[in-house]
Design a protein around this motif. Structure first.
Motif, PDB file in Angstrom:
ATOM      1  N   UNK A 102       6.909   4.344   5.141  1.00  0.00           N
ATOM      2  CA  UNK A 102       7.185   3.894   6.500  1.00  0.00           C
ATOM      3  C   UNK A 102       6.164   2.826   6.914  1.00  0.00           C
ATOM      4  N   UNK A 103       6.587   1.944   7.800  1.00  0.00           N
ATOM      5  CA  UNK A 103       5.756   0.815   8.206  1.00  0.00           C
ATOM      6  C   UNK A 103       4.451   1.269   8.845  1.00  0.00           C
ATOM      7  N   UNK A 104       4.426   2.440   9.444  1.00  0.00           N
ATOM      8  CA  UNK A 104       3.197   2.926  10.091  1.00  0.00           C
ATOM      9  C   UNK A 104       2.079   3.183   9.084  1.00  0.00           C
ATOM     10  N   UNK A 105       2.420   3.199   7.795  1.00  0.00           N
ATOM     11  CA  UNK A 105       1.416   3.419   6.760  1.00  0.00           C
ATOM     12  C   UNK A 105       0.955   2.106   6.128  1.00  0.00           C
ATOM     13  N   UNK A 106       1.181   0.996   6.773  1.00  0.00           N
ATOM     14  CA  UNK A 106       0.848  -0.302   6.173  1.00  0.00           C
ATOM     15  C   UNK A 106      -0.651  -0.474   5.955  1.00  0.00           C
ATOM     16  N   UNK A 107      -1.500   0.298   6.657  1.00  0.00           N
ATOM     17  CA  UNK A 107      -2.949   0.215   6.483  1.00  0.00           C
ATOM     18  C   UNK A 107      -3.522   1.527   5.953  1.00  0.00           C
ATOM     19  N   UNK A 108      -2.705   2.278   5.250  1.00  0.00           N
ATOM     20  CA  UNK A 108      -3.090   3.601   4.761  1.00  0.00           C
ATOM     21  C   UNK A 108      -4.175   3.514   3.693  1.00  0.00           C
ATOM     22  N   UNK A 109      -5.254   4.241   3.910  1.00  0.00           N
ATOM     23  CA  UNK A 109      -6.340   4.361   2.922  1.00  0.00           C
ATOM     24  C   UNK A 109      -6.473   5.850   2.598  1.00  0.00           C
ATOM     25  N   UNK A 110      -5.940   6.289   1.469  1.00  0.00           N
ATOM     26  CA  UNK A 110      -5.788   7.729   1.198  1.00  0.00           C
ATOM     27  C   UNK A 110      -7.056   8.558   1.344  1.00  0.00           C
ATOM     28  N   UNK A 144       3.843  -0.628   2.459  1.00  0.00           N
ATOM     29  CA  UNK A 144       4.437  -1.924   2.814  1.00  0.00           C
ATOM     30  C   UNK A 144       3.427  -2.876   3.447  1.00  0.00           C
ATOM     31  N   UNK A 145       3.678  -4.149   3.282  1.00  0.00           N
ATOM     32  CA  UNK A 145       2.918  -5.164   4.020  1.00  0.00           C
ATOM     33  C   UNK A 145       3.498  -5.259   5.436  1.00  0.00           C
ATOM     34  N   UNK A 146       2.699  -5.669   6.423  1.00  0.00           N
ATOM     35  CA  UNK A 146       3.221  -5.824   7.784  1.00  0.00           C
ATOM     36  C   UNK A 146       4.324  -6.874   7.825  1.00  0.00           C
ATOM     37  N   UNK A 147       5.112  -6.808   8.875  1.00  0.00           N
ATOM     38  CA  UNK A 147       6.180  -7.793   9.051  1.00  0.00           C
ATOM     39  C   UNK A 147       5.593  -9.211   9.074  1.00  0.00           C
ATOM     40  N   UNK A 148       6.291 -10.135   8.465  1.00  0.00           N
ATOM     41  CA  UNK A 148       5.891 -11.556   8.437  1.00  0.00           C
ATOM     42  C   UNK A 148       4.549 -11.792   7.744  1.00  0.00           C
ATOM     43  N   UNK A 149       4.172 -10.904   6.849  1.00  0.00           N
ATOM     44  CA  UNK A 149       2.924 -11.078   6.097  1.00  0.00           C
ATOM     45  C   UNK A 149       2.935 -12.408   5.358  1.00  0.00           C
ATOM     46  N   UNK A 150       1.795 -13.085   5.375  1.00  0.00           N
ATOM     47  CA  UNK A 150       1.658 -14.380   4.694  1.00  0.00           C
ATOM     48  C   UNK A 150       0.514 -14.298   3.696  1.00  0.00           C
ATOM     49  N   UNK A 151       0.606 -15.083   2.644  1.00  0.00           N
ATOM     50  CA  UNK A 151      -0.510 -15.163   1.714  1.00  0.00           C
ATOM     51  C   UNK A 151      -1.751 -15.651   2.451  1.00  0.00           C
ATOM     52  N   UNK A 556       1.196  -9.151 -18.463  1.00  0.00           N
ATOM     53  CA  UNK A 556       0.918  -9.878 -17.223  1.00  0.00           C
ATOM     54  C   UNK A 556       2.017  -9.531 -16.229  1.00  0.00           C
ATOM     55  N   UNK A 557       1.621  -9.020 -15.073  1.00  0.00           N
ATOM     56  CA  UNK A 557       2.585  -8.570 -14.069  1.00  0.00           C
ATOM     57  C   UNK A 557       2.289  -9.202 -12.719  1.00  0.00           C
ATOM     58  N   UNK A 558       3.351  -9.407 -11.941  1.00  0.00           N
ATOM     59  CA  UNK A 558       3.233  -9.970 -10.591  1.00  0.00           C
ATOM     60  C   UNK A 558       3.960  -9.060  -9.604  1.00  0.00           C
ATOM     61  N   UNK A 559       3.281  -8.742  -8.530  1.00  0.00           N
ATOM     62  CA  UNK A 559       3.889  -7.960  -7.453  1.00  0.00           C
ATOM     63  C   UNK A 559       4.725  -8.895  -6.589  1.00  0.00           C
ATOM     64  N   UNK A 560       6.001  -8.616  -6.460  1.00  0.00           N
ATOM     65  CA  UNK A 560       6.878  -9.503  -5.703  1.00  0.00           C
ATOM     66  C   UNK A 560       6.611  -9.384  -4.199  1.00  0.00           C
ATOM     67  N   UNK A 561       7.067 -10.382  -3.472  1.00  0.00           N
ATOM     68  CA  UNK A 561       6.864 -10.416  -2.024  1.00  0.00           C
ATOM     69  C   UNK A 561       7.936  -9.588  -1.321  1.00  0.00           C
ATOM     70  N   UNK A 562       7.500  -8.692  -0.452  1.00  0.00           N
ATOM     71  CA  UNK A 562       8.395  -7.961   0.442  1.00  0.00           C
ATOM     72  C   UNK A 562       7.535  -7.367   1.558  1.00  0.00           C
ATOM     73  N   UNK A 563       8.152  -7.046   2.671  1.00  0.00           N
ATOM     74  CA  UNK A 563       7.420  -6.470   3.794  1.00  0.00           C
ATOM     75  C   UNK A 563       8.145  -5.229   4.284  1.00  0.00           C
ATOM     76  N   UNK A 564       7.476  -4.505   5.180  1.00  0.00           N
ATOM     77  CA  UNK A 564       8.045  -3.282   5.713  1.00  0.00           C
ATOM     78  C   UNK A 564       9.234  -3.535   6.625  1.00  0.00           C
TER      79      UNK A 564
END
Length: 570
Positions: A102-110, A144-151, A556-564
């Motif tokens: 869920x988007x509320x976990x976008x800053x989750x630090x276990x 998830x990354x926050x909405x409209x996350x930018x590099x 070699x792996x790349x994490x694709x772009x997506x947001x919450x």
């Protein structure tokens, strides 16, 4: 035709010789043809394939799993399926697709989850320590990354700016307005370089320190910033070739008008820990309360008597730290999940008053490649000067190969780099010519406790048990390097470690469109690739830098772009 006694025809000698010559020439021709064909295939697989780079969101191009060269990829010729199965403790992963959290976990630090921290006592700040979730409490979803996350902005712009959408907390600029930490400018945050004790800027504050102790002659290379705020102090030290390990409790956005670390309490246990990690001749600078209490006591909402008493207590404790060393510990380097003690760690023995305890360090940048004193005096079992030099040469060759596989490595695309199994820090040393920094991780339980060696080289790092989460916010790193870390965990037969959860943790701390380099056996890489496909990663297995016949490969792996998704329910 004449016959012998057995009735068989007798072959004339000249005809037999001609047949033998023809047969020999034919065999030689087949051998030459086979050799040429094999050599051509070997060359075509050894050459790095041409990787297609395409811009999908922000910033530079990223790795795609397509091969645009006319040569053949190593996957086209080598069978990468695991035929000799060795158990690697992992969940069933063949077809699992991991959903977003869920988007509320976008800053989750276990291991620093405030909800879990509230269950622990506040005495000695126990609630601020690492409290990791049990296995059954771990999330099996993608943070998830926050909405409209930018590099992020490239360095050095990223020192001063960050996209608001990446850190959507406008309250930061309000709560820290007086301290001049952070300001909102349109769709981005600006960091003026202020801090609790240097509202006019970290740069001017560092100049004041430089007037007392030289920060520019290479003598000081590593720094530790406790309670770092937005890390402006460490950010402005970089242009002076000093790298800081900046840390603070997980920010709950509380007003920090009181000293978070009671240096003079509990028999001085916190200052004694500073003494343990500080090199002989190093400096400790305290710039928060109660320092300059006569000027600031009204803003701190504390009495003059209380602040004076605290400062006197700290100064008295600092003097007493020069007393004889009384700690009986055999391993003062050991620090992972070890309780602090109110005894002072002993320094290495010296033969005269002129000798520096622990050994003399070269000035930066020679320090990075000089044999560290811990290796010279043999305090790290199994590490020698010869092995150190060989390791430097090995990683220089490997990084040169990485540049061919990942061209953006040399173009400033990656700023925050992590080495999950750093060894003696050779990978970080080979990256020195690029505008980046590396977090060197020494896994707990490693054969060689090399973290002290890494710091003596002028790099920073930490211990970590990869069966647990790392202490950092999501999306911290641009590039993660994993050299045989999964084989290391398998060799330890630690049944707490599930390869799936380790990869999910790597996904959490890797930013969208970030890159991971795995080095391991084919069997392990095949399993990693299968799991990460369900994590929205794109990957490709490459040959070892020495060629296709080396059993170790590179993924070699790349994490694709997506947001919450704010409408998601889980």
């Amino acid at each position: 035709m004449a016959q012998e006694q057995g009735g068989f025809p007798k072959i004339r000698q000249p005809e037999f010789q001609r047949m033998r010559v023809t047969l020999t020439i034919g065999v030689i021709g087949l051998c030459v043809a086979s050799y040429i064909l094999g050599a051509w295939q070997g060359i075509s697989t050894t050459m790095p394939p041409s990787i297609m780079y395409t811009k999908t969101q922000c910033g530079d191009g990223i790795l795609r799993a397509s091969n645009t060269s006319s040569g053949r990829s190593s996957r086209a010729h080598l069978d990468f399926q695991a035929h000799h199965q060795v158990g690697l403790n992992e969940s069933s992963f063949a077809a699992e697709k991991f959903p977003p959290c869920q988007l509320k976990y976008s800053e989750y630090t276990p291991c620093q989850d405030p909800r879990r921290a509230r269950k622990f006592p506040k005495i000695m700040m126990q609630y601020r320590e690492r409290h990791c979730p049990r296995k059954e409490e771990r999330f099996r979803c993608l943070i998830p990354a926050p909405l409209n996350y930018k590099n992020p902005f490239k360095w050095p712009q990223s020192r001063d700016y960050a996209w608001y959408d990446n850190i959507p907390h406008r309250e930061l600029s309000i709560e820290k307005a007086v301290q001049n930490w952070i300001q909102v400018e349109g769709n981005r945050f600006r960091f003026p370089g202020g801090g609790t004790m240097f509202p006019h800027g970290a740069d001017a504050y560092i100049d004041d320190i430089d007037a007392l102790i030289s920060l520019t002659d290479g003598s000081i290379r590593t720094a530790l910033d406790t309670g770092c705020g937005v890390a402006s102090w460490g950010a402005y030290l970089i242009k002076r070739n000093i790298i800081a390990m900046s840390f603070a409790p997980r920010d709950s956005h509380e007003a920090q008008v009181q000293c978070l670390i009671p240096w003079n309490k509990l028999d001085g246990i916190y200052l004694i820990e500073v003494d343990r990690v500080l090199r002989p001749g190093g400096y400790w600078i305290l710039s928060g309360p109660p320092i300059h209490w006569k000027r600031h006591f009204k803003g701190w909402e504390r009495t003059e008597e209380d602040l004076k008493q605290e400062q006197d207590g700290i100064e008295d404790l600092a003097k007493r730290l020069c007393w004889k060393k009384i700690c009986q510990s055999n391993d003062v380097d050991s620090a992972w999940y070890k309780k602090m003690e109110t005894c002072i760690s002993p320094l290495p023995d010296v033969n005269s008053e002129d000798e520096v305890a622990g050994g003399v360090l070269e000035k930066w940048p020679k320090r990075a490649f000089a044999v560290p004193p811990r290796i010279t005096r043999g305090s790290v079992s199994g590490l020698t000067a010869e092995k150190f030099q060989e390791d430097n040469k090995l990683w220089a060759e490997r990084v040169d190969y990485y540049k061919k596989l990942i061209p953006p490595l040399a173009k400033g695309r990656y700023r925050n780099v992590m080495d999950m199994n750093a060894g003696m820090g050779g990978f970080a040393a080979a990256l020195m010519k690029y505008p980046l920094w590396a977090m060197n991780v020494v896994p707990s339980g490693s054969v060689h406790d090399s973290l002290g060696v890494i710091y003596e080289r002028g790099f920073i790092g930490t211990y970590q048990d990869w069966c647990e989460a790392f202490s950092t916010y999501p999306r911290t790193y641009d590039l993660i390097h994993a050299d045989k870390i999964f084989s290391f965990i398998r060799a330890g037969i630690d049944f707490r470690c599930d390869i799936t959860y380790i990869l999910l943790e790597m996904d959490r701390i890797l930013r969208p469109e970030g890159t991971v380099i795995f080095r391991d056996s084919v069997e392990v890489l095949i399993k990693i690739q299968a799991i990460t496909e369900g994590m929205r990663w794109k990957s490709q297995i490459m040959d070892h830098e020495s060629g296709p016949f080396n059993p170790e490969k590179i993924l070699v792996a790349v994490k694709t772009y997506w947001t919450g998704d704010p409408t998601q329910k889980q």
